[in-house]
Design an enzyme around this catalytic site. Structure first.
Site, short mmCIF file in Angstrom:
data_model
loop_
_atom_site.label_atom_id
_atom_site.label_comp_id
_atom_site.label_asym_id
_atom_site.label_seq_id
_atom_site.Cartn_x
_atom_site.Cartn_y
_atom_site.Cartn_z
N ALA B 10 3.86 10.25 -4.23
CA ALA B 10 3.00 10.11 -3.05
C ALA B 10 1.54 9.66 -2.83
O ALA B 10 0.52 9.62 -2.93
CB ALA B 10 1.93 11.26 -4.25
N ASP B 209 10.40 3.79 -11.91
CA ASP B 209 11.00 4.88 -12.16
C ASP B 209 12.67 4.99 -10.61
O ASP B 209 13.54 5.04 -11.38
CB ASP B 209 10.28 5.71 -12.12
CG ASP B 209 9.27 5.33 -13.62
OD1 ASP B 209 9.73 5.20 -14.30
OD2 ASP B 209 8.34 5.53 -12.48
N HIS B 230 -0.39 -13.07 -7.83
CA HIS B 230 -1.80 -12.62 -7.12
C HIS B 230 -2.09 -14.00 -7.48
O HIS B 230 -1.76 -14.32 -8.90
CB HIS B 230 -2.26 -12.17 -6.94
CG HIS B 230 -2.89 -11.44 -5.77
ND1 HIS B 230 -4.21 -12.13 -6.17
CD2 HIS B 230 -3.18 -10.46 -4.88
CE1 HIS B 230 -5.28 -12.17 -4.84
NE2 HIS B 230 -4.35 -10.95 -4.30
N ARG B 267 0.24 -17.02 -0.91
CA ARG B 267 0.44 -16.51 -2.34
C ARG B 267 1.04 -17.32 -2.92
O ARG B 267 0.97 -18.07 -3.60
CB ARG B 267 0.19 -15.10 -2.65
CG ARG B 267 -1.01 -14.23 -2.08
CD ARG B 267 -0.62 -12.88 -2.25
NE ARG B 267 -1.95 -12.19 -1.58
CZ ARG B 267 -1.87 -11.08 -1.55
NH1 ARG B 267 -0.94 -10.02 -1.76
NH2 ARG B 267 -2.88 -10.10 -0.32
N GLU B 351 7.00 -0.02 -1.41
CA GLU B 351 6.80 -0.92 -2.46
C GLU B 351 8.78 -0.94 -2.94
O GLU B 351 9.24 -2.14 -3.06
CB GLU B 351 6.19 -1.32 -3.76
CG GLU B 351 5.90 -2.20 -3.64
CD GLU B 351 4.89 -3.13 -5.26
OE1 GLU B 351 4.08 -1.87 -4.66
OE2 GLU B 351 5.20 -4.04 -5.78
N ARG B 362 5.86 -11.65 0.16
CA ARG B 362 4.58 -11.03 1.65
C ARG B 362 3.69 -11.58 1.84
O ARG B 362 3.38 -12.15 1.35
CB ARG B 362 4.65 -9.75 0.90
CG ARG B 362 3.67 -8.59 1.53
CD ARG B 362 3.61 -7.83 -0.05
NE ARG B 362 3.30 -7.22 -0.43
CZ ARG B 362 1.59 -7.71 -0.13
NH1 ARG B 362 0.66 -7.08 0.75
NH2 ARG B 362 0.65 -7.54 -1.61
N SER B 367 1.55 -4.88 3.53
CA SER B 367 2.17 -3.89 2.49
C SER B 367 1.36 -2.67 3.00
O SER B 367 2.02 -1.26 3.31
CB SER B 367 1.90 -4.41 1.59
OG SER B 367 0.99 -4.17 1.00
#
Lengths: 231, 507
Positions: B10, B209, B230, B267, B351, B362, B367
């Site tokens: 969610a 998961d 990062h 990055r 993701e 990325r 994102s």
């Protein structure tokens, strides 16, 4: 350093190694090295996910944003059912967002906002739903159906936004168990880790309510015209 | 218990797909292991990329070009074009449902430049972009009356020969197995940066998961070796300092006070430049002092707050000590152009999915965009699928099967402390499967993971409670992470040439 944590079977004291660190780091230390059964929630470690709100010495804090002191007493949030140790059931609290209809009813079209418009509800939209204000609110002792601080702040966020429509229905919806049930004690403001004042938002909602012809229903009860209030 | 579209997760991706499946007429149910607003999306700070209609010096073509360049040839051009072309509409939609974006004096949505971008393209809401988007989406999900089941942990995706049938989950509050039937299932379960344990900016829940469970039922995952580091996390706590700090003009300095790289390069390049300096014995700092107190408080308030709390540093007049840590996992579940996996009716987004738009690295600000654009597409496609396909399998036996699996875990020896193993793996991955990789070290890591995996039955849990047993859930997450670790190393070994975030140095 010693801290005491309220668990299902009473307060338990822990002697921990780390100091000058956040409560969350201490909880992790206890969980992973001393007592696997200690139960609490956490997430982002950076005060945006709202998972780790607890009470320390009877004040609401985010465990990830609070530096532990020797002798601290840690307890779960109030006004919520404790599931286990420091974990509370947030379902009922979040249900108040639904009851308060804290959302924008329809998609807006071509409404352009200025920098000033944005500032109107910038702070209100910083809310992380950690439940600290809900825990600090004394109204729940007498009225379990009170819509409560975070849900009303959300309503103000949408009412104050130019993109929202149907302002009246939003105001109609918060008259019962809503804006007038607040005692304006300001505990919610003091508890908020994001610097939001639900009390101030509720006052603004009261003013809006007055514009729609609503009055404080408690007014008459506390003496009304013959109560020496000068009317 | 049956739904047309069942969404696991969610965060932004899950909520956007829920909304669009709902708009498209489906009966939607969302299941999350936390609560929606606690999801990883809330941590996204920098912004969401889009070339808006009022853009003067930027074009959608430039957005496509920058994204492809950063992806180092591993992105699918058509998917990237779709992503960038849909971006203005995505922002318009977010604006229309009430997201409080920062605005310019002229009343336009404010935009700033992030690394790898040729223009100021990232729309933002101070440094709370993800938080404000996530909460607004949540409010809309409530407005639509979509059912959300909180605190349930995904155990298995139930499939029949002709497609997905539902899922089994563990109710965290009472440790009971629950089965949810659905003709379409969307995985929106997030990434796997937590395999780096303390060396990640991510929430403790990004344990991959959904990917691990999907792999177990035969779902294909690709590009798993690509992990974005990062460049600027706080040195002691790995807390993220947003790229916008550099976008707004912050410098990177070494101990001698010298700048050593282009701060606004992609990055992977910046992370490697920092890594190189650290290996030379330098300490690395982010310097935003010259931006001034009022600017920092207006544009980077979180950065100041976090630096004060975690490093006792006030960036207004002090240097911020930083290091690169794992931040985003590009790899994930392979999906087709309709966001469907190789199992019919099983979709993936966010993701956990690999839409081939990030490739080997990325671009910052893409994102959040991905969640909105592909979330919409996934919600619509899953609901269309459910209209044409009903449920196939009798799922009643699944409960017994899962109960047996859980009982087995409860009986594990618990001679080895899995928390120590988890911390060990985090350091192992940071050092050997991190910014710079060699065949030798990857092999070493592979052996160690193999060894740890074989010892899982000697691990286990101390806490035997049925009520909100986080010890047990963390062990299940640990098992998922081990499976992911294996695949990450395997993919990293297979790709022998450097590409984007996967940097190989071999003797």
């Amino acid at each position: 350093m010693k801290i005491s944590i309220k668990r299902d079977n009473g307060y338990q004291e822990y002697e921990v190694k780390q100091s000058d660190t956040t409560l969350l780091k201490i909880l992790d230390e206890i969980k992973e090295t001393m007592d696997n059964t200690l139960t609490y929630n956490s997430g982002c470690k950076s005060s945006v996910c709202g998972s780790c709100a607890v009470r320390v010495n009877e004040k609401e804090v985010l465990a990830c944003g609070y530096k532990v002191q020797d002798g601290d007493k840690v307890e779960p949030l109030k006004n919520l059912e404790v599931i286990r140790d420091l974990v509370v059931d947030m379902d009922k609290a979040y249900e108040f967002n639904k009851k308060a209809k804290a959302w924008q009813n329809k998609q807006s079209n071509n409404i352009s906002l200025t920098n000033e418009d944005e500032k109107i509800n910038e702070v209100q939209s910083d809310c992380i739903l950690c439940g600290s204000c809900f825990s600090a609110c004394p109204v729940y002792a007498v009225n379990g159906d009170f819509l409560g601080p975070f849900a009303l702040t959300r309503v103000w966020k949408y009412v104050s936004d130019k993109r929202g429509d149907d302002e009246k229905s939003k105001i109609d919806n918060i008259q019962t168990n809503g804006v007038w049930d607040c005692t304006l004690c300001n505990e919610c403001t003091l508890a908020c880790p994001q610097g939001i004042s639900s009390k101030a938002d509720i006052e603004k909602l009261r003013m809006k309510s007055a514009q729609y012809g609503y009055m404080d229903p408690n007014f008459g009860n506390f003496g009304g015209f013959d109560g020496g209030l000068g009317f | 218990m049956k739904s047309d579209v069942l969404i696991i997760g969610a965060g932004g991706a899950g909520l956007v797909s829920a909304l669009h499946a709902h708009y498209n007429g489906a009966k939607v149910k969302i299941i999350t292991k936390e609560y929606p607003t606690r999801s990883q999306t809330c941590m996204a700070q920098g912004g969401i990329n889009a070339v808006l209609p009022h853009a003067k010096d930027d074009t959608i073509e430039e957005h496509i070009k920058n994204t492809l360049k950063s992806a180092h040839g591993l992105a699918d051009e058509e998917m990237v074009e779709f992503l960038c072309q849909q971006a203005p509409e995505a922002i318009e939609w977010l604006d229309s449902i009430g997201v409080v974006f920062s605005r310019t004096k002229d009343g336009e949505i404010a935009q700033r430049r992030l690394g790898g971008a040729s223009g100021s393209r990232a729309c933002y809401a101070q440094d709370y972009t993800g938080l404000k988007i996530l909460h607004t989406l949540y409010d809309q999900v409530l407005a639509c009356g979509i059912e959300i089941l909180n605190e349930r942990f995904l155990l298995e995706i139930i499939t029949a020969e002709d497609g997905v049938s539902g899922v089994s989950v563990l109710n965290i509050r009472n440790k009971k197995v629950e089965i949810y039937e659905s003709s379409a299932v969307i995985l929106a379960t997030g990434g796997y940066s937590k395999i780096y344990d303390k060396q990640t900016t991510n929430s403790k829940s990004t344990t991959g998961d959904g990917i691990a469970v999907a792999m177990r039922c035969g779902v294909k995952c690709i590009d798993m070796e690509f992990v974005q580091f990062h460049p600027t996390a706080l040195k002691n706590s790995a807390i993220l300092i947003s790229e916008s700090a550099r976008g707004e003009g912050g410098y990177l300095l070494n101990s001698k006070g010298e700048r050593f790289t282009n701060e606004l390069a992609p990055r992977d390049e910046v992370a490697r430049a920092i890594d190189e300096q650290i290996k030379k014995g330098e300490d690395i700092f982010l310097d935003i002092r010259h931006l001034g107190e009022s600017f920092i408080d207006e544009e980077l308030p979180q950065e100041r707050k976090l630096s004060l709390l975690y490093e006792n540093i006030d960036p207004v007049n002090e240097l911020i000590p930083i290091k690169p840590v794992a931040h985003y996992t590009m790899g994930g579940i392979e999906v087709d152009k309709n966001s469907q996996t190789n199992i019919a009716g099983l979709f993936a987004v966010g993701e956990c999915a690999n839409h081939k738009v990030h490739g080997a690295n990325r671009l910052g600000g893409n994102s959040l965009l991905e969640l909105i654009v592909f979330g919409k597409q996934t919600g619509i496609n899953a609901s269309e699928y459910s209209k044409k396909n009903s449920n196939k399998l009798d799922v009643s036996k699944e409960k017994t099967k899962q109960n047996e699996f859980l009982r087995k875990i409860e009986d594990f020896g618990n001679e080895i402390d899995f928390y120590k193993q988890k911390a060990f793996i985090g350091e192992l991955f940071y050092n050997k499967v991190g910014i710079i990789r060699t065949k030798k070290e990857l092999k070493e890591a592979q052996e160690m993971i193999k060894d740890i995996k074989s010892k899982i039955p000697q691990m286990g849990v101390n806490d035997k409670s049925k009520i909100y047993n986080t010890n047990f859930i963390e062990f299940l997450e640990f098992i998922n992470m081990i499976d992911i670790c294996e695949v990450v190393i395997e993919s990293a070994l297979k790709r022998e040439v450097s590409c984007g975030a996967h940097f190989r140095v071999d003797e």
